[in-house]
Design a protein around this motif. Structure first.
Motif, PDB file in Angstrom:
ATOM      1  N   LYS A 223       0.839  -1.197   0.000  1.00  7.40           N
ATOM      2  CA  LYS A 223       0.000   0.000   0.000  1.00  7.40           C
ATOM      3  C   LYS A 223       0.875   1.248   0.000  1.00  7.40           C
ATOM      4  CE  LYS A 223      -3.758   2.190   2.601  1.00  7.40           C
ATOM      5  NZ  LYS A 223      -4.632   2.083   3.804  1.00  7.40           N
ATOM      6  N   PHE A 224       0.461   2.248  -0.768  1.00  6.97           N
ATOM      7  CA  PHE A 224       1.239   3.487  -0.848  1.00  6.97           C
ATOM      8  C   PHE A 224       1.443   4.070   0.550  1.00  6.97           C
ATOM      9  CE2 PHE A 224      -0.343   4.592  -5.417  1.00  6.97           C
ATOM     10  CZ  PHE A 224       0.306   3.475  -5.887  1.00  6.97           C
ATOM     11  N   PRO A 248       2.727  13.262  -3.613  1.00  3.55           N
ATOM     12  CA  PRO A 248       1.784  14.298  -4.043  1.00  3.55           C
ATOM     13  C   PRO A 248       2.284  15.731  -3.884  1.00  3.55           C
ATOM     14  CG  PRO A 248       1.075  13.259  -1.989  1.00  3.55           C
ATOM     15  CD  PRO A 248       2.181  12.425  -2.528  1.00  3.55           C
ATOM     16  N   THR A 249       3.254  15.961  -3.009  1.00  4.25           N
ATOM     17  CA  THR A 249       3.781  17.324  -2.842  1.00  4.25           C
ATOM     18  C   THR A 249       4.382  17.840  -4.142  1.00  4.25           C
ATOM     19  OG1 THR A 249       4.240  16.871  -0.515  1.00  4.25           O
ATOM     20  CG2 THR A 249       5.369  18.762  -1.493  1.00  4.25           C
ATOM     21  N   PHE A 250       4.994  16.939  -4.937  1.00  2.00           N
ATOM     22  CA  PHE A 250       5.613  17.355  -6.192  1.00  2.00           C
ATOM     23  C   PHE A 250       4.597  17.518  -7.316  1.00  2.00           C
ATOM     24  CE2 PHE A 250       9.277  15.245  -4.053  1.00  2.00           C
ATOM     25  CZ  PHE A 250      10.074  16.376  -3.936  1.00  2.00           C
ATOM     26  N   GLY A 253       2.600  13.471 -10.810  1.00  2.00           N
ATOM     27  CA  GLY A 253       1.904  12.247 -11.190  1.00  2.00           C
ATOM     28  C   GLY A 253       2.811  11.076 -11.470  1.00  2.00           C
ATOM     29  N   MET A 254       4.050  11.120 -10.997  1.00  2.00           N
ATOM     30  CA  MET A 254       5.010  10.057 -11.268  1.00  2.00           C
ATOM     31  C   MET A 254       5.010   9.034 -10.130  1.00  2.00           C
ATOM     32  SD  MET A 254       9.197  10.253 -11.560  1.00  2.00           S
ATOM     33  CE  MET A 254       9.173  11.506 -12.831  1.00  2.00           C
ATOM     34  N   PHE A 255       4.722   7.773 -10.454  1.00  2.00           N
ATOM     35  CA  PHE A 255       4.802   6.722  -9.443  1.00  2.00           C
ATOM     36  C   PHE A 255       6.261   6.382  -9.190  1.00  2.00           C
ATOM     37  CE2 PHE A 255       5.437   2.199  -8.498  1.00  2.00           C
ATOM     38  CZ  PHE A 255       4.793   2.133  -7.272  1.00  2.00           C
ATOM     39  N   THR A 256       6.646   6.344  -7.916  1.00  2.00           N
ATOM     40  CA  THR A 256       8.030   6.011  -7.576  1.00  2.00           C
ATOM     41  C   THR A 256       8.091   5.166  -6.308  1.00  2.00           C
ATOM     42  OG1 THR A 256       8.274   8.063  -6.289  1.00  2.00           O
ATOM     43  CG2 THR A 256       9.031   8.107  -8.583  1.00  2.00           C
ATOM     44  N   ILE A 257       9.164   4.432  -6.215  1.00  2.00           N
ATOM     45  CA  ILE A 257       9.561   3.823  -4.954  1.00  2.00           C
ATOM     46  C   ILE A 257      10.926   4.420  -4.640  1.00  2.00           C
ATOM     47  CG2 ILE A 257      10.162   1.699  -3.731  1.00  2.00           C
ATOM     48  CD1 ILE A 257       8.208   0.217  -5.475  1.00  2.00           C
TER      49      ILE A 257
END
Length: 309
Positions: A223-224, A248-250, A253-257
């Protein structure tokens, strides 16, 4: 451990083969118990301890919907090898294999090809075309082919004491962020693996907190949120904090780990790392500015240090 990926690699039946069969997704405590019983039985009779699994997952091979895997092929092989099994049959599963009848599977593959003397499997095991084969069929063929069928009880859920340990239970815990609870069923921390790639490149310059950005290798994503983790690198093992999601602060819309490895300054771009998920700290939060985010990260790091000490 000998790894066999094609039945044609087997030139002669194994000595007193003791075998277990399954998908072994997660190689959790229930699977580990089966593997241990195979080893105990094999040791007693001077036999060969064998596990059989399939790639890809049979549901996928048949074009059916299947859940995300807890352990992909490489990790599953590593975990089975660490159990002490002598031989792992990691066989390709396709529509042709699915057409093998239950009778043929027992006689031609298990008995004649592998040399099965004992099979140890879970109570719900089914096999063969249309999954007609089951425990009853295995037991009915024992005298004809000279083998023994052992069906151990399920290993019980540590929380309820009644339900069995299952891959589904573990999968749901990880997807809900309860990685600390998943550990009780896996016997280890849930681990994600991946290659370190270029990310936003804002961690060090804007936040004072450099991160290793991972291209996820695994299918099952926790989970995120933010997690206390341990990290296995080419330079050794370290503690860390991981953020999974869209930061979300940035707002890009880029998913990252992103993994901040504590007390670590090595360049590990393009290398693979393994991240053990110890405990979820919080949800992702959208902050008004970089300074607020930076302050929260400092708190996350302190909390992670307390958990990991």
């Amino acid at each position: 451990m000998e790894l066999i990926e094609d039945l044609n690699q087997i030139k002669a039946p194994f000595k007193n083969a003791v075998i277990t069969i399954g998908n072994f997704d997660g190689v959790h405590k229930g699977h580990q118990a089966l593997l241990n019983q195979v080893i105990e039985k094999g040791t007693r009779i001077g036999g060969t301890c064998i596990a059989m699994t399939f790639e890809p997952h049979p549901l996928r091979a048949l074009g059916l919907s299947s859940p995300p895997l807890i352990t992909r092929r490489d990790q599953k092989i590593e975990l089975i090898e660490s159990s002490g099994i002598d031989v792992l049959l990691c066989l390709p599963f396709d529509k042709a294999f699915a057409q093998i009848s239950a009778q043929e599977f027992i006689e031609d593959i298990l008995v004649k090809k592998i040399g099965m003397k004992t099979i140890i499997i879970g109570p719900d095991y089914t096999f063969g075309k249309n999954r007609i084969g089951n425990i009853a069929l295995l037991k009915s063929k024992e005298k004809e082919f000279g083998y023994e069928t052992i069906v151990p009880d399920w290993i019980k859920d540590v929380e309820t004491g009644t339900e069995r340990i299952s891959s589904t239970k573990i999968r749901n815990l990880v997807m809900d962020g309860h990685v600390d609870r998943a550990k009780h069923y896996l016997g280890r921390y849930y681990q994600i693996r991946g290659k370190v790639i270029k990310g936003r490149e804002r961690g060090g310059s804007q936040l004072g907190c450099p991160t290793a950005n991972i291209k996820l290798h695994d299918e099952l994503c926790p989970k995120f949120g933010v997690y206390a983790v341990t990290v296995e690198t080419i330079h050794g093992n370290f503690n860390g904090v991981a953020n999974i999601g869209y930061s979300p602060t940035f707002g890009d819309g880029m998913f990252t780990i992103e993994v901040h490895i504590l007390d670590f300054k090595e360049d590990i771009y393009d290398s693979r790392i393994r991240v053990n998920m110890v405990e979820r700290l919080r949800d992702e939060i959208k902050f008004s500015n970089i300074e607020q985010l930076s302050n929260q990260i400092k708190k996350d790091i302190q909390k992670a240090k307390e958990i990991l000490k």
